[in-house]
Scaffold this motif. Structure first.
Motif, mmCIF file in Angstrom:
data_model
loop_
_atom_site.group_PDB
_atom_site.id
_atom_site.type_symbol
_atom_site.label_atom_id
_atom_site.label_comp_id
_atom_site.label_asym_id
_atom_site.label_seq_id
_atom_site.Cartn_x
_atom_site.Cartn_y
_atom_site.Cartn_z
ATOM 1 N N THR A 1 82.095 -1.671 46.952
ATOM 2 C CA THR A 1 81.860 -0.281 46.577
ATOM 3 C C THR A 1 80.694 0.218 47.413
ATOM 4 O OG1 THR A 1 81.763 1.288 44.743
ATOM 5 C CG2 THR A 1 80.203 -0.551 44.652
ATOM 6 N N SER A 2 80.347 1.473 47.222
ATOM 7 C CA SER A 2 79.177 2.027 47.907
ATOM 8 C C SER A 2 78.603 3.132 47.048
ATOM 9 C CB SER A 2 79.556 2.570 49.292
ATOM 10 O OG SER A 2 80.441 3.666 49.166
ATOM 11 N N TRP A 3 77.349 3.479 47.340
ATOM 12 C CA TRP A 3 76.705 4.590 46.651
ATOM 13 C C TRP A 3 75.682 5.241 47.556
ATOM 14 C CZ3 TRP A 3 75.887 -0.465 44.682
ATOM 15 C CH2 TRP A 3 74.644 -1.004 44.975
ATOM 16 N N VAL A 4 75.449 6.505 47.288
ATOM 17 C CA VAL A 4 74.406 7.254 47.982
ATOM 18 C C VAL A 4 73.091 6.911 47.287
ATOM 19 C CG1 VAL A 4 73.531 9.564 48.514
ATOM 20 C CG2 VAL A 4 75.997 9.115 48.562
ATOM 21 N N PRO A 5 72.080 6.472 48.029
ATOM 22 C CA PRO A 5 70.809 6.157 47.372
ATOM 23 C C PRO A 5 70.107 7.426 46.882
ATOM 24 C CG PRO A 5 70.647 5.827 49.754
ATOM 25 C CD PRO A 5 72.068 6.199 49.454
ATOM 26 N N GLY A 6 69.335 7.275 45.831
ATOM 27 C CA GLY A 6 68.580 8.399 45.291
ATOM 28 C C GLY A 6 68.185 8.149 43.855
ATOM 29 N N PRO A 7 67.358 9.028 43.310
ATOM 30 C CA PRO A 7 66.813 8.802 41.966
ATOM 31 C C PRO A 7 67.845 8.814 40.835
ATOM 32 C CG PRO A 7 66.208 10.983 42.767
ATOM 33 C CD PRO A 7 66.845 10.254 43.919
ATOM 34 N N HIS A 8 68.972 9.444 41.007
ATOM 35 C CA HIS A 8 69.994 9.497 39.959
ATOM 36 C C HIS A 8 71.317 8.890 40.418
ATOM 37 C CE1 HIS A 8 67.332 11.894 37.495
ATOM 38 N NE2 HIS A 8 67.073 12.604 38.571
ATOM 39 N N SER A 9 71.239 8.037 41.443
ATOM 40 C CA SER A 9 72.454 7.394 41.946
ATOM 41 C C SER A 9 72.921 6.351 40.938
ATOM 42 C CB SER A 9 72.177 6.737 43.303
ATOM 43 O OG SER A 9 71.615 5.452 43.133
ATOM 44 N N PRO A 10 74.160 5.880 41.082
ATOM 45 C CA PRO A 10 74.667 4.851 40.165
ATOM 46 C C PRO A 10 74.211 3.437 40.527
ATOM 47 C CG PRO A 10 76.366 5.476 41.708
ATOM 48 C CD PRO A 10 75.186 6.382 41.980
ATOM 49 N N ALA A 11 73.266 3.296 41.434
ATOM 50 C CA ALA A 11 72.853 1.970 41.918
ATOM 51 C C ALA A 11 72.499 1.013 40.782
ATOM 52 C CB ALA A 11 71.678 2.104 42.889
ATOM 53 N N LYS A 12 71.670 1.440 39.838
ATOM 54 C CA LYS A 12 71.255 0.538 38.747
ATOM 55 C C LYS A 12 72.451 0.058 37.938
ATOM 56 C CE LYS A 12 67.896 2.648 36.523
ATOM 57 N NZ LYS A 12 66.710 2.992 35.733
ATOM 58 N N PHE A 13 73.380 0.961 37.682
ATOM 59 C CA PHE A 13 74.581 0.605 36.922
ATOM 60 C C PHE A 13 75.380 -0.470 37.663
ATOM 61 C CE2 PHE A 13 79.136 1.353 36.132
ATOM 62 C CZ PHE A 13 79.182 1.092 34.774
ATOM 63 N N GLY B 1 75.374 6.581 55.512
ATOM 64 C CA GLY B 1 74.236 6.739 54.609
ATOM 65 C C GLY B 1 74.424 6.129 53.238
ATOM 66 N N GLU B 2 75.603 5.562 52.966
ATOM 67 C CA GLU B 2 75.855 4.939 51.667
ATOM 68 C C GLU B 2 75.594 3.434 51.741
ATOM 69 O OE1 GLU B 2 79.448 5.934 49.634
ATOM 70 O OE2 GLU B 2 79.350 8.040 50.250
ATOM 71 N N ILE B 3 75.021 2.891 50.681
ATOM 72 C CA ILE B 3 74.760 1.466 50.565
ATOM 73 C C ILE B 3 76.070 0.769 50.201
ATOM 74 C CG2 ILE B 3 73.453 -0.312 49.298
ATOM 75 C CD1 ILE B 3 71.702 1.690 50.914
ATOM 76 N N ILE B 4 76.459 -0.245 50.974
ATOM 77 C CA ILE B 4 77.670 -1.014 50.693
ATOM 78 C C ILE B 4 77.281 -2.199 49.818
ATOM 79 C CG2 ILE B 4 79.596 -2.331 51.691
ATOM 80 C CD1 ILE B 4 79.537 0.611 52.562
ATOM 81 N N ALA B 5 78.061 -2.450 48.766
ATOM 82 C CA ALA B 5 77.798 -3.562 47.861
ATOM 83 C C ALA B 5 79.078 -4.348 47.611
ATOM 84 C CB ALA B 5 77.196 -3.062 46.549
ATOM 85 N N ARG B 6 78.905 -5.604 47.302
ATOM 86 C CA ARG B 6 80.021 -6.538 47.124
ATOM 87 C C ARG B 6 79.985 -7.118 45.709
ATOM 88 N NH1 ARG B 6 82.056 -10.965 51.311
ATOM 89 N NH2 ARG B 6 82.730 -12.589 49.892
ATOM 90 N N PHE B 7 81.156 -7.275 45.126
ATOM 91 C CA PHE B 7 81.276 -7.910 43.812
ATOM 92 C C PHE B 7 82.195 -9.108 43.965
ATOM 93 C CE2 PHE B 7 83.318 -8.578 39.710
ATOM 94 C CZ PHE B 7 82.218 -8.578 38.860
ATOM 95 N N GLU B 8 81.697 -10.274 43.568
ATOM 96 C CA GLU B 8 82.503 -11.485 43.640
ATOM 97 C C GLU B 8 83.484 -11.522 42.466
ATOM 98 O OE1 GLU B 8 82.462 -13.561 46.233
ATOM 99 O OE2 GLU B 8 80.831 -12.415 47.131
ATOM 100 N N LEU B 9 84.747 -11.669 42.794
ATOM 101 C CA LEU B 9 85.780 -11.690 41.761
ATOM 102 C C LEU B 9 85.862 -13.066 41.120
ATOM 103 C CD1 LEU B 9 88.470 -9.670 43.699
ATOM 104 C CD2 LEU B 9 87.114 -8.859 41.784
#
Length: 155
Positions: free
Chosen positions: A120-132, A147-155
């Motif tokens: 997944t990815s998200w736009v960084p910022g104070p109200h982004s979904p990053a913490k979730f 400009g979006e942070i790419i993140a990986r989830f291990e299945l």
């Protein structure tokens, strides 16, 4: 003691589409996520889009959309499944619906790919979904896309 609502992922139909298009995230979150109406419209022009409405019992509460190339014949079988869009309506946030919907989505993704991970990815910022996403188990890869942070989830 009240029973917690059952969270399910269901197809959005002609009868239910307006209910989903009427859902809005909090004002502070709007610059981080496309509207559900925009996402549904976009999905109809992308054969790799898999989307569902999120329900709590019979109440529409959110939306999830994947980029899933396994649905498109002849596509690269090693293309990862990507959580493309995810939104819980403002009135329904903080009730555990988002977490349960992601758990259901992960169960679905496990049936679609043998890669062992999704992105997944998200736009960084104070109200982004990053913490979730971080709390759920996504881990930043160190890569960015537009400009979006790419993140990986291990299945």
């Amino acid at each position: 003691m009240d029973k917690a609502p059952s969270v399910t992922l269901r197809e959005i139909t002609a009868e239910t589409v307006r209910d989903f298009c009427d859902l809005r995230v909090a004002e502070t979150q709007r610059k981080y996520v496309a509207t559900i109406a925009e996402s549904i419209a976009q999905a109809y022009f992308h054969p790799e889009a898999w989307f569902r409405g999120i329900y709590a019992d019979e109440t529409p509460v959110g939306f999830v959309m994947l980029e899933d190339w396994t649905q498109v014949p002849g596509s690269d079988p090693n293309a990862p499944v990507v959580l493309w869009r995810f939104a819980i309506g403002e009135a329904h946030q903080g009730k555990g619906y988002g977490r349960r919907a992601l758990e259901l989505m992960v169960e679905h993704v496990r049936t679609r790919t043998e890669l062992g991970y999704m992105l997944t990815s998200w736009v960084p910022g104070p109200h982004s979904p990053a913490k979730f996403y971080l709390k759920f188990g996504f881990v930043p890869t160190g890569d960015e896309d537009d400009g979006e942070i790419i993140a990986r989830f291990e299945l």
